[in-house]
Design an enzyme around this catalytic site. Structure first.
Site, PDB file in Angstrom:
ATOM      1  N   ASN A 145     -10.287  -0.106  -0.686  1.00  0.00           N
ATOM      2  CA  ASN A 145      -8.700  -0.183  -0.475  1.00  0.00           C
ATOM      3  C   ASN A 145      -7.924  -0.751  -1.778  1.00  0.00           C
ATOM      4  O   ASN A 145      -8.109  -2.133  -2.297  1.00  0.00           O
ATOM      5  CB  ASN A 145      -8.385  -0.995   0.563  1.00  0.00           C
ATOM      6  CG  ASN A 145      -6.903  -0.749   1.148  1.00  0.00           C
ATOM      7  OD1 ASN A 145      -6.027  -0.749   0.124  1.00  0.00           O
ATOM      8  ND2 ASN A 145      -6.663  -1.023   2.343  1.00  0.00           N
ATOM      9  N   CYS A 191       0.866  -1.364  -0.005  1.00  0.00           N
ATOM     10  CA  CYS A 191       0.061  -0.109  -0.253  1.00  0.00           C
ATOM     11  C   CYS A 191       1.006   1.231   0.026  1.00  0.00           C
ATOM     12  O   CYS A 191       0.460   2.423  -0.182  1.00  0.00           O
ATOM     13  CB  CYS A 191      -0.825  -0.026   1.307  1.00  0.00           C
ATOM     14  SG  CYS A 191      -2.240  -1.460   1.266  1.00  0.00           S
ATOM     15  N   HIS A 204      -3.717   7.415   1.801  1.00  0.00           N
ATOM     16  CA  HIS A 204      -4.220   5.980   1.569  1.00  0.00           C
ATOM     17  C   HIS A 204      -5.506   5.440   1.988  1.00  0.00           C
ATOM     18  O   HIS A 204      -5.632   5.750   3.110  1.00  0.00           O
ATOM     19  CB  HIS A 204      -3.104   4.922   1.823  1.00  0.00           C
ATOM     20  CG  HIS A 204      -3.469   3.424   1.839  1.00  0.00           C
ATOM     21  ND1 HIS A 204      -4.195   2.881   0.499  1.00  0.00           N
ATOM     22  CD2 HIS A 204      -3.412   2.384   2.621  1.00  0.00           C
ATOM     23  CE1 HIS A 204      -4.295   1.632   0.854  1.00  0.00           C
ATOM     24  NE2 HIS A 204      -3.907   1.169   2.104  1.00  0.00           N
TER      25      HIS A 204
END
Length: 330
Positions: A280, A115, A250
């Site tokens: 996500n 990520c 994020h």
């Protein structure tokens, strides 16, 4: 950045999501929970998933094409692909991406930062541009999370989506709009097992290739590490948190974003978000968010923006930018 060295300047932006939308009704029925349970725990209503046979490079080509069109120059010297779900273990996926974009012959490499991969990729590209090695770099963040998420796992099945986002970075003046500020990067491998895929590597060659995550521990570490990255990136830029116009972090989980804003004492209205309809998307998360906000009025030229991410490794990163005027890459 050392005086006299060029900065990495955002000059192109694009993204792509698969057309297939998966709603909470589908996920809830499979997991044996309610749609409201998913929404409260994640903030996600819908996410996108690729059809069987569609891989990471295909999404990356779509996003990369749009970023190159947004930039308008028609050429780059290097292609970086931030991904945790490469099409194959070997070779890396970036050379295939470059060739598919008609850029065969340029330097190409993968950045495996999960990520945080896009933030790490920005730093790598920035260093290459500052050193004069390249003059223009395409960076794509793309992940096919549906290829590694267990659809029966309540911790992960509801949160992740498939997507790709991309930027073009050029060498430019550190003081101009779009110039990336100093970077904050860090890692903590002692907690690497909190988010991991056990199988498929040299350590466990025949193990199960599916994502495992300790949600509660990840939540705690994300608040600490990503909050620190946000604060440090602002400080390095010479900005107080109250002088920052937008926070583009994020999109891990809506609860994490809300808690971060509260911990830092920042108005949540200044935190741009697209997790409700994207989920996500790991390495694609930040560039996808930036493209959506740039298109739909969430970002405006001249605004002070902090970028930050946290992910497996554990890894985290942050930087700053005064938002430039960027053309849409459609």
């Amino acid at each position: 950045m050392t005086a006299g060295r060029p900065a990495a300047v955002l000059s192109g932006l694009g993204s792509w999501q698969p057309p297939t939308v998966v709603g909470n009704d589908v996920v809830a029925a499979r997991l044996g929970v309610s749609e409201e349970w998913i929404l409260q725990r994640t903030g996600v209503c819908t996410r996108r998933r690729v059809e069987p046979g569609t891989a990471t490079v295909e999404m990356a080509v779509e996003a990369g094409t749009r970023a190159l069109k947004s930039d308008g120059s028609g050429q780059v010297d290097a292609v970086l692909l931030a991904t945790g779900t490469p099409d194959r273990l070997c070779p890396s996926s970036a050379p295939t991406l470059a060739a598919r974009l008609g850029l065969c012959g340029v330097a190409a490499l993968d950045v495996a930062g999960a990520c945080s991969g896009f933030l790490y990729g920005l730093a790598v590209a920035g260093g290459l541009l500052a050193a004069g090695t390249f003059h223009r770099v395409l960076l794509v963040g793309a992940d096919t999370m549906s290829s590694v998420v267990d659809p029966e796992d309540r911790t992960t099945a509801a949160i992740f989506g498939d997507a790709a986002g991309a930027v073009v970075l050029r060498a430019g003046d550190p003081g101009e709009p779009g110039a990336l500020g100093p970077f904050v990067l860090g890692s903590d491998g002692d907690h690497g097992d909190l988010i991991h895929i056990a199988g498929g590597g040299a350590l466990n060659r025949h193990g199960r290739v599916s994502l495992a995550m300790d949600g509660r521990s990840v939540f705690r570490h994300a608040l600490h590490r990503m909050g620190g990255a946000v604060a440090d990136a602002a400080e390095l830029a010479g900005w107080s948190l109250h002088e920052v116009d937008r926070f583009a972090v994020h999109q891990a989980n809506a609860r994490i974003s809300r808690a971060l804003a509260a911990d830092l004492g920042v108005d949540p209205a200044r935190w741009i978000s697209n997790i409700e309809h994207a989920g996500n998307t790991t390495a694609a998360s930040v560039p996808l968010l930036l493209d959506h906000a740039n298109r739909h009025g969430g970002l405006a030229p001249g605004q002070r923006v902090i970028l930050a991410a946290f992910g497996a490794g554990l890894t985290w990163g942050g930087t700053s930018v005064t938002w430039p005027a960027l053309a849409a890459g459609d």
